[in-house]
Enzyme design. Structure first.
Site, short mmCIF file in Angstrom:
data_model
loop_
_atom_site.label_atom_id
_atom_site.label_comp_id
_atom_site.label_asym_id
_atom_site.label_seq_id
_atom_site.Cartn_x
_atom_site.Cartn_y
_atom_site.Cartn_z
N GLU A 287 10.79 78.10 -61.85
CA GLU A 287 9.96 77.11 -61.15
C GLU A 287 9.19 76.17 -62.08
O GLU A 287 8.14 75.65 -61.67
CB GLU A 287 8.97 77.87 -60.26
CG GLU A 287 7.87 78.65 -61.01
CD GLU A 287 8.17 80.13 -61.18
OE1 GLU A 287 9.35 80.52 -61.14
OE2 GLU A 287 7.21 80.91 -61.36
N ASN A 288 9.64 75.90 -63.29
CA ASN A 288 8.91 75.03 -64.21
C ASN A 288 8.38 73.79 -63.50
O ASN A 288 9.07 73.20 -62.69
CB ASN A 288 9.84 74.57 -65.34
CG ASN A 288 10.70 75.68 -65.86
OD1 ASN A 288 10.20 76.66 -66.37
ND2 ASN A 288 12.01 75.56 -65.67
N GLU A 321 11.64 78.46 -55.31
CA GLU A 321 11.13 77.77 -56.51
C GLU A 321 10.22 76.62 -56.11
O GLU A 321 9.21 76.36 -56.76
CB GLU A 321 12.28 77.27 -57.38
CG GLU A 321 13.30 78.33 -57.80
CD GLU A 321 12.70 79.60 -58.35
OE1 GLU A 321 11.63 79.54 -58.97
OE2 GLU A 321 13.30 80.68 -58.14
N1 B3K Z 1 9.67 83.15 -61.96
C1 B3K Z 1 11.08 83.24 -62.26
C2 B3K Z 1 11.48 84.54 -62.84
C3 B3K Z 1 11.35 84.62 -64.28
C4 B3K Z 1 11.98 85.90 -64.78
C5 B3K Z 1 11.69 86.13 -66.20
N2 B3K Z 1 12.36 87.30 -66.68
C6 B3K Z 1 11.90 82.98 -61.05
C7 B3K Z 1 11.25 83.25 -59.76
O1 B3K Z 1 10.85 84.33 -59.42
O2 B3K Z 1 11.09 82.31 -59.03
ZN ZN Z 2 9.54 83.59 -57.96
#
Ligand code: B3K
Ligand code: ZN
Length: 888
Positions: A287-288, A321
């Site tokens: 989700e950057n 995301e």
């Molecule tokens: N936040 C990321 C997951 C990152 C995992 C790192 N090992 C995707 C998600 O949950 O939306």
């Molecule tokens: Zn997530």
């Protein structure tokens, strides 16, 4: 300065509290050790000189003392595999810095400084796919949780929020598109055929949300107008040849943006939303801020190459995301122990969205099925942990079904107790109070308490205690009075021998045997160890319908007759409860049969009861096919292992498989005509008919049951379905059935499928998966052969998962009595660990369930874990999982 003997940890970062990690004893990070970072980093400037083999990163951080933290004379920056080419403080080169393990420490005398560090990295050598890496000729990043420290030295922790300005430059032909977070503010070209872009993200963010992409990409674009009338440019970036498969992702994004405005009042906050699809990715998507990076699997979909389930998954992940923009990015996590704050809440949000898009009843069943298949076994095994863990060695190991899916269930319970409107008041307050902050789970609970007007004092235990609670429901009836007594117990889990009762909201209804109706549903909150509820007006003992809608993630135990289950399966007006009654019927029968607690006659009777329930499902005209497809699915073998392994009894995979196959055969034979008619009826529904999705689901289920009863006939129908299919759902369904059969059509259709789709990596993944999941007696040899196929590689996580994760989830193959399935997975872990530790460690839990399996297989599983643990140079990821699996 001798850092190793510094008495206090100068930066308060719990991760460095036990410095000097050794590969064989990586430090344990504890939640209770949290301290704020001594420095604030209001601004971060990054300059990337991009190349696939060599990228030079210049990072300029403005730092100020953090008044809320203990003062420090040093700045300690995280690093991983980096060496600094130069370090400057306030513009002057300095050399009084030191490496402290992989990190960098430098003295900082004043209250505010600029620190500039230059480092070089080789993205093409980055097989871990964390940090900046090369994929298919492009460059992309993955930073959560601790990947940013592989790009530059930085306080790589979620509570350090900074505003980023990024300049990136590189060869224009190789990287025509240059993307980063936020808005693009300037671009230019140089005479040496390179070009550059400057990006600025106005929203302060932690380093884990940083992203950069450079490559030869094209976009499918469509603007979205927000509720306040701002126009947002939405782009899905892919390789040129994939462009035609991006419409569904783009439409899903628009639907998500609208839904979050309407349902949670959340509006998007930048003028640009970019999604980039990459084929080498450790998980689903990321989700950057303003620049999501996605696994191609969750972007690309058209009816020729993607199944109906793939379409749903794309929509769900795009939504997930997108929703993180508020639950995760605007309000982020203070430390990684709070991961469920963003993940549990965002999973709940994406579940509610999909419910609204596709129908609540079926979506709820799907979600519960995932919870039971992935989370219940985790909660009952050596890797059990609370949704807010207390310690870890490698945070990547805690992106679990517990943190995500049980986390979502826990917040869903708050919503159930508050009601939708009051819950919304709670979430509004949460976003308002903590916007721009790095928050904790406690902050979330308090906001819901204050905003929704709930008392969650004891409910907080759901955050601290692991283990799936069991609720026993007993009914006493006399005269016209009925007493329902509910008793809960939370099992011991590693490190938590004693548990306290947790508030459990259960929707219940009592059905009158005479009228077949109930007098209304009520929400009972089991807020202590035991609670009794009185009901009046039933002349005969009523039939209990409990945990309707699966309001609580618990196991219900009740003494209920087969007749009553059959009643609920056909009459309950709560569709989840109806599904549940059928599952219970099958689970009870199969577990008793597999445990050898059943005479032949009882087994036949039990099978017959299920066959008639299935008959009712096939012929009930009031049911829509989407729900019928759910009801037709028997409980999975993994779920049956859980149900069998209670008390001292262990799960016997061989016996479960035999009994489940026996039941499938009985259904296939007993309902041959009905199944054939169902297959025929659903085959006549056109692909784009609104009832098409449900029809295709039922069609595949029917074909699978036909194949259990009459393999030759099924092979014929499947071959025909394969040849005439105008979509991937039917094609894959037919091939799935053929894969398990010993029939010439198997090889023929597998070859045809491969030939047609060999250029499409996602479809080739399906081809590997179908074979790895098959019930064919030679599945292990087949998987071994597939591993030598020219298209197989250990370097691409999708491909590894398509073959080996599928195989590890094939109970018949994985639990082969001679241990060859276990050996295969252990070999995979050892081979993959040096390449991609994060993905390697994901295979460990399958072996880690040995304690709940019968002694013969358990010894073989344990021996494989021991073999792995003895290997030299194991990653922190695999080391932690294997150690916990052996200790737990
Ligand atoms: N936040 C990321 C997951 C990152 C995992 C790192 N090992 C995707 C998600 O949950 O939306
Ligand atoms: Zn997530």
């Amino acid at each position: 300065m001798d850092i190793a003997t510094t008495p206090t940890n100068p930066d308060g970062n719990p991760e460095l509290a036990d410095a000097a990690p050794s590969p064989h004893d990586p430090p344990v990070i504890r939640r209770e050790d949290y301290k704020p970072f001594p420095w604030l980093v209001p601004q971060t400037e990054l300059d990337f000189d991009l190349g696939l083999e060599k990228t030079r990163v210049t990072a300029k951080l403005s730092v100020e003392r953090n008044p809320a933290a203990d003062a420090s004379t040093h700045l300690r920056l995280d690093g991983d595999g980096l060496s600094a080419l130069s370090v400057k403080v306030d513009g002057d080169a300095v050399n009084d810095w030191e490496m402290d393990g992989p990190g960098l420490v430098l003295p900082l005398p004043g209250d505010s400084h600029t620190v500039e560090i230059v480092a070089e990295i080789d993205p093409s050598a980055n097989t871990q796919l964390m940090g900046l890496y090369a994929s298919n000729g492009m460059l992309c990043t993955q930073c959560e949780a601790e990947g940013f420290r592989r790009i530059t030295f930085y306080p790589d922790r979620p509570d350090v929020l900074s505003t980023y300005r990024v300049r990136m430059s590189g060869p224009k032909e190789q990287f025509p598109i240059l993307l980063c977070n936020g808005n693009r503010e300037a671009t230019g070209e140089r005479e040496d055929s390179t070009h550059w872009a400057e990006w600025h993200d106005p929203w302060p963010k932690p380093s884990y949300l940083f992203a950069l992409v450079a490559g030869d990409l094209v976009a499918n674009s469509k603007p979205f107008t927000t509720m306040s009338g701002r126009e947002v440019e939405c782009n899905i970036w892919v390789r040129k040849e994939d462009l035609e498969r991006t419409d569904h992702a783009l439409e899903s994004l628009h639907r998500s943006m609208k839904w979050d405005e309407e349902t949670f009042g959340r509006e998007y906050d930048l003028d640009l939303y970019n999604i980039v699809a990459v084929s080498d990715f450790n998980m689903g998507a990321m989700e950057n801020k303003g620049l999501n990076v996605f696994n191609t699997k969750y972007v690309l979909a058209d009816s020729d190459t993607a199944t109906d389930a793939d379409f749903d998954a794309v929509e769900g992940v795009i939504a997930h995301e997108y929703f993180h923009n508020w639950s995760g990015n605007r309000v982020t996590c203070r430390d990684w122990f709070q991961l469920s704050l963003k993940e549990g809440f965002t999973v709940l949000r994406d579940q509610l969205f999909s419910q609204d898009m596709r129908g609540e009843a079926v979506k709820r069943i799907e979600d519960v099925r995932i919870l039971r298949a992935a989370q219940f076994p985790e909660d009952a095994g050596p890797l059990a942990h609370p949704i807010r863990p207390d310690s870890y060695r490698e945070i990547s190991n805690f992106y679990t079904a517990t943190v995500y899916n049980k986390g979502a269930e826990v917040i869903r319970m708050m919503r159930t107790m508050a009601g939708v409107e009051r819950f919304r008041k709670g979430t509004d307050l949460y976003f308002e109070r903590h916007d721009g902050e790095a928050a904790t789970c406690e902050d979330f609970i308090t906001a819901i308490e204050d905003g929704a007007g709930l008392d969650l004092k004891d409910f907080r235990r759901w955050y601290r205690q692991a283990g799936t609670p069991t609720v026993t429901a007993a009914i006493e009836h006399s005269g016209d009075k009925t007493l329902l007594t509910l008793t809960q117990s939370v099992p011991p889990t590693p490190g938590q021998p004693d548990k306290q009762p947790m508030p459990i909201p259960l929707k219940v209804a009592m059905f009158d045997r005479e009228t077949g109706k109930h007098g209304g549903e009520q929400l009972v909150i089991l807020d202590g160890k035991q609670k009794s509820v009185h009901f009046e007006g039933f002349e005969k003992p009523p039939i209990l319908s409990i945990n309707r809608g699966f309001t609580a993630p618990v196991i219900i135990e009740r003494n209920v007759s087969t007749d009553d289950l059959v009643f609920l399966a056909s009459h309950d007006d709560d569709s989840f409860a109806r599904y549940e009654a059928l599952q219970e019927l099958a689970v009870r029968h199969l577990v008793a049969a597999a445990s050898g607690e059943m005479s032949d006659q009882k087994r036949v009777e039990g099978r017959n009861a299920i066959v008639s329930a299935m008959h009712a499902i096939l012929t009930d005209e009031a049911l829509d096919d989407n729900m019928r497809g759910e009801l037709m699915m028997l409980p999975s073998e993994t779920y049956l292992f859980e149900a069998m392994a209670t008390g001292k009894r262990k799960a016997d995979p061989g016996a479960i498989h035999e009994q489940r196959e026996g039941l499938r055969r009985a259904i296939g034979r007993g309902l041959a005509e009905e199944l054939a008619a169902t297959h025929q009826r659903t085959s006549a529904v056109a692909f784009d008919d609104p009832a098409g999705v449900g029809a295709r689901k039922v069609k595949t289920q029917a074909l699978a049951l036909i194949s259990a009863g009459d393999p030759d006939k099924a092979a014929e129908i499947a071959a025909q379905q394969f040849d005439s299919a105008d979509n991937m759902t039917d094609r894959q369904g037919a091939l799935m059935v053929l894969c398990s059969l010993e029939h010439p059509a198997r090889q023929e259709k597998l070859a045809a499928f491969y030939d047609r789709f060999k250029e499409n990596a996602l479809v080739v993944d399906k081809w590997f998966t179908l074979q790895a999941l098959s019930l064919h007696p030679d599945v292990i040899e087949q998987v071994r052969a597939l591993a030598t196929h020219p298209d197989f590689t250990m370097k691409n996580p999708n491909r590894v998962r398509s073959l080996y994760m599928a195989f590890a989830g094939n109970p018949q193959g994985f639990h082969a009595a001679d241990g060859s399935g276990y050996r295969m997975i252990a070999d995979v872990i050892l081979e993959l660990d040096p390449i991609n530790p994060q993905t390697a460690a994901r295979f460990v839990p399958a072996l880690g369930r040995w304690r709940r399996i019968e002694p013969g297989r358990a010894a073989l599983m344990k021996a494989e874990l021991e073999r792995i643990s003895e290997a030299d140079g194991l990653s922190r990821d695999t080391f932690e999982q294997v150690t916990r699996s052996l200790e737990g």
